[in-house]
Design an enzyme around this catalytic site. Structure first.
Site, PDB file in Angstrom:
ATOM      1  N   LYS A 212       0.859  -0.979  -0.075  1.00  0.00           N
ATOM      2  CA  LYS A 212       0.020   0.075   0.015  1.00  0.00           C
ATOM      3  C   LYS A 212       1.018   1.299   0.045  1.00  0.00           C
ATOM      4  O   LYS A 212       0.209   2.440  -0.518  1.00  0.00           O
ATOM      5  CB  LYS A 212      -1.211  -0.194   0.910  1.00  0.00           C
ATOM      6  CG  LYS A 212      -1.360   1.098   1.181  1.00  0.00           C
ATOM      7  CD  LYS A 212      -2.391   1.388   0.756  1.00  0.00           C
ATOM      8  CE  LYS A 212      -3.162   2.862   0.942  1.00  0.00           C
ATOM      9  NZ  LYS A 212      -4.894   3.792   0.041  1.00  0.00           N
ATOM     10  N   CYS A 266      -3.307  10.872   1.727  1.00  0.00           N
ATOM     11  CA  CYS A 266      -2.674   9.529   1.563  1.00  0.00           C
ATOM     12  C   CYS A 266      -1.924   9.530   0.660  1.00  0.00           C
ATOM     13  O   CYS A 266      -0.757   9.585   1.370  1.00  0.00           O
ATOM     14  CB  CYS A 266      -3.764   8.594   0.306  1.00  0.00           C
ATOM     15  SG  CYS A 266      -5.456   8.814   0.792  1.00  0.00           S
TER      16      CYS A 266
HETATM   17  N1  SAJ Z   1      -2.008  14.799  -8.885  1.00  0.00           N
HETATM   18  C1  SAJ Z   1      -0.888  16.104  -9.079  1.00  0.00           C
HETATM   19  N2  SAJ Z   1      -0.634  15.114 -10.128  1.00  0.00           N
HETATM   20  C2  SAJ Z   1      -1.186  13.738 -11.106  1.00  0.00           C
HETATM   21  C3  SAJ Z   1      -1.490  13.635 -10.735  1.00  0.00           C
HETATM   22  C4  SAJ Z   1      -1.817  14.092  -9.408  1.00  0.00           C
HETATM   23  O1  SAJ Z   1      -0.882  16.496  -9.291  1.00  0.00           O
HETATM   24  O2  SAJ Z   1      -0.773  13.040 -11.832  1.00  0.00           O
HETATM   25  C5  SAJ Z   1      -2.323  15.099  -6.923  1.00  0.00           C
HETATM   26  C6  SAJ Z   1      -3.933  15.531  -6.937  1.00  0.00           C
HETATM   27  O3  SAJ Z   1      -4.169  16.894  -7.474  1.00  0.00           O
HETATM   28  C7  SAJ Z   1      -3.966  15.707  -5.541  1.00  0.00           C
HETATM   29  C8  SAJ Z   1      -2.656  14.905  -4.976  1.00  0.00           C
HETATM   30  O4  SAJ Z   1      -1.933  14.538  -6.360  1.00  0.00           O
HETATM   31  O5  SAJ Z   1      -3.225  17.332  -5.172  1.00  0.00           O
HETATM   32  C9  SAJ Z   1      -3.214  13.349  -4.481  1.00  0.00           C
HETATM   33  O6  SAJ Z   1      -5.118  12.837  -6.269  1.00  0.00           O
HETATM   34  P1  SAJ Z   1      -4.774  11.210  -6.711  1.00  0.00           P
HETATM   35  O7  SAJ Z   1      -5.734  11.831  -7.187  1.00  0.00           O
HETATM   36  O8  SAJ Z   1      -2.976  11.195  -6.697  1.00  0.00           O
HETATM   37  O9  SAJ Z   1      -5.017  10.399  -4.956  1.00  0.00           O
HETATM   38  P2  SAJ Z   1      -5.873  10.099  -4.220  1.00  0.00           P
HETATM   39  O10 SAJ Z   1      -4.889  10.205  -2.230  1.00  0.00           O
HETATM   40  O11 SAJ Z   1      -6.959  10.731  -4.142  1.00  0.00           O
HETATM   41  O12 SAJ Z   1      -5.858   8.812  -3.582  1.00  0.00           O
HETATM   42  C10 SAJ Z   1      -5.145   7.883  -3.745  1.00  0.00           C
HETATM   43  C11 SAJ Z   1      -4.791   6.617  -4.828  1.00  0.00           C
HETATM   44  N3  SAJ Z   1      -3.516   5.924  -4.913  1.00  0.00           N
HETATM   45  C12 SAJ Z   1      -2.690   5.942  -5.749  1.00  0.00           C
HETATM   46  O13 SAJ Z   1      -3.239   6.115  -6.989  1.00  0.00           O
HETATM   47  C13 SAJ Z   1      -1.627   5.306  -5.955  1.00  0.00           C
HETATM   48  C14 SAJ Z   1      -5.608   5.785  -4.271  1.00  0.00           C
HETATM   49  O14 SAJ Z   1      -6.261   4.470  -5.403  1.00  0.00           O
HETATM   50  C15 SAJ Z   1      -5.446   5.524  -2.606  1.00  0.00           C
HETATM   51  O15 SAJ Z   1      -7.050   4.648  -2.432  1.00  0.00           O
HETATM   52  C16 SAJ Z   1      -5.754   6.962  -1.973  1.00  0.00           C
HETATM   53  O16 SAJ Z   1      -4.327   7.012  -2.551  1.00  0.00           O
HETATM   54  C17 SAJ Z   1      -5.855   5.681  -0.721  1.00  0.00           C
HETATM   55  O17 SAJ Z   1      -6.302   5.991  -0.102  1.00  0.00           O
HETATM   56  O18 SAJ Z   1      -4.712   5.245  -0.252  1.00  0.00           O
END
Ligand code: SAJ
Length: 414
Positions: A212, A266
């Site tokens: 994870k 996360c």
């Molecule tokens: N972000 C960027 N650029 C990107 C992708 C995301 O700047 O290309 C930023 C987003 O704007 C945000 C942050 O990253 O601020 C996190 O967003 P996210 O969509 O990457 O992730 P979370 O936090 O909504 O969910 C993540 C997911 N993990 C992965 O994709 C590996 C989800 O599957 C997990 O279940 C979740 O964390 C968790 O609960 O751990």
């Protein structure tokens, strides 16, 4: 092994959907949360969080009687623990919620029960949980001592659902299951197979915990790469979004998107659990955290540079949520940017966030920050700072921002 009654400890973003999905499969679910307001809301068939389709599912589960909520644990055949694991000031994991959950379920455990930890946790947390349970229940045997013969089965199975798609991903995603013994894993697989259509893949407990953390650290490192590229490209006068699009045409390159920083509870948290377990070794993972954490300040500096050339300008800040199309402001880099701008600029800041009703308290206190509609903000602003790639902002007509200084941190108007 049969699970007639399953108790879910912690009814937040993960526990509540899991409880509701289990209940929708006809399982008797006892949902437990220490927060009385949460329990009262759920008893009325309402929900305290925003997640598509969750309200209907909870309403049905409560109405049919399959989901019962309470503040105190009761006997059950399996306990799923989904409580928060934040970090402390020094970035070390705070396991106090897991410990409190262990203390609360220990008195109602009986021979044959399964305990599964779902909370994102540092390696070793499940063994720690089992040790706390054993301390409180010397009359029962646990896998760390009794192995396959233990009275209580203990496993780790991390949640991996994406906010906004939780209900679908809870059912469709594969699950990694790490039991403290093979029999513990088997018991957990039987439980998850009651609602998971993805594959349940078995490993040992420490690998499951690390898996994870690895998934979220991988994403964090990839976003840090994109964020670093965006700063390099600013210096070299290159459009980073065009660059990434072009580089991603290579069959083995897949760079994520730069932004104003990484938010949520996360990706911005979990990599620290790896760093705190192996501080000397996890150098890249720590650097990625530092790069992403420094990005809001970089955006603030860019806005201040733009302000310098104007006489008390009006600045529109578009978006506060931590990512697109959600209402969640927790650990949001957009909130950090707006609050730092509010502290350092004399001019007006017009803040637009279509997914919330009002400014969060921390921003409302600053006299120069106003909550605004998109139209008013764009009509009045000299500088437009785009912080979240909400669909509403993607639809902005170019004439609405023409002639203004635009700082687009998400590249939606590039
Ligand atoms: N972000 C960027 N650029 C990107 C992708 C995301 O700047 O290309 C930023 C987003 O704007 C945000 C942050 O990253 O601020 C996190 O967003 P996210 O969509 O990457 O992730 P979370 O936090 O909504 O969910 C993540 C997911 N993990 C992965 O994709 C590996 C989800 O599957 C997990 O279940 C979740 O964390 C968790 O609960 O751990």
């Amino acid at each position: 092994m049969e699970f007639k009654t399953v108790s879910v400890i912690g009814l937040g973003y993960i526990g509540l959907p899991t409880a509701a999905v289990l209940a929708s499969r006809g399982v008797n679910v006892i949902g437990v949360d220490v927060n009385e307001n949460v329990v009262d809301t759920l008893k009325r068939g309402l929900i305290h969080i925003v997640e598509p389709d969750l309200d209907m599912l909870v309403h049905a589960a409560v109405n049919t009687g399959h989901l019962r909520v309470t503040t105190r644990p009761e006997p059950a055949d399996a306990f799923l623990i989904a409580v928060p694991t934040p970090f402390k000031d020094d970035h070390k994991p705070d396991l106090s919620y897991i410990e409190a959950a262990a203390r609360s379920i220990a008195p109602v455990l009986k021979k044959g029960d399964l305990v599964v930890l779902e909370s994102t946790s540092p390696v070793g947390a499940t063994e720690h949980l089992a040790a706390r349970l054993a301390e409180d229940r010397p009359d029962l045997s646990f896998p760390q001592v009794a192995g396959e013969e233990a009275d209580i089965h203990v496993a780790y199975c991390p949640e991996r659902v994406l906010p906004g798609h939780v209900i679908r991903e809870l059912v469709d995603n594969d699950r990694v299951i790490g039991g403290m013994t093979p029999r513990c894993s088997q018991a957990a697989v039987t439980l998850y197979k009651m609602f998971v259509e993805g594959e349940c893949i078995v490993t040992n407990v420490r690998t499951a915990e690390m898996c994870k953390l690895t998934e979220n650290a991988f994403r964090d490192v990839n976003i840090a790469f994109a964020n670093e590229l965006s700063i390099v490209c600013d210096k070299l006068g290159i459009n980073v979004w065009e660059l990434i699009q072009l580089a991603n045409r290579h069959p083995r390159v897949n760079i994520l998107q730069p932004g104003p920083g990484v938010g949520g509870h996360c990706i911005a948290v979990d990599p620290w659990f790896i760093v705190s377990s192996a501080p000397q070794e996890a150098r890249l993972i720590r650097t990625a955290r530092d790069i992403n954490d420094a990005k809001p300040d970089y955006v603030v500096r860019k806005v201040l540079q733009a302000v310098n050339s104007k006489d008390s300008p009006t600045i529109a800040c578009l978006g506060l949520a931590f990512k697109a199309n959600i209402d969640d402001l927790r650990e949001s880099p957009a909130v950090t940017v707006v609050s730092r701008l509010g502290e350092s600029i004399d001019g007006r800041l017009l803040v637009v966030e279509p997914h919330v009703e009002e400014l969060p308290a921390s921003l409302g206190e600053l006299p120069n920050i106003e909550f605004s509609t998109l139209k008013d903000a764009l009509d009045q602003a000299d500088i437009v700072v785009l912080l979240v790639d909400h669909d509403q902002f993607k639809k902005v007509d170019p004439y609405q921002i023409s002639g203004k200084t635009v700082i687009d941190t998400r590249g939606i108007w590039h």
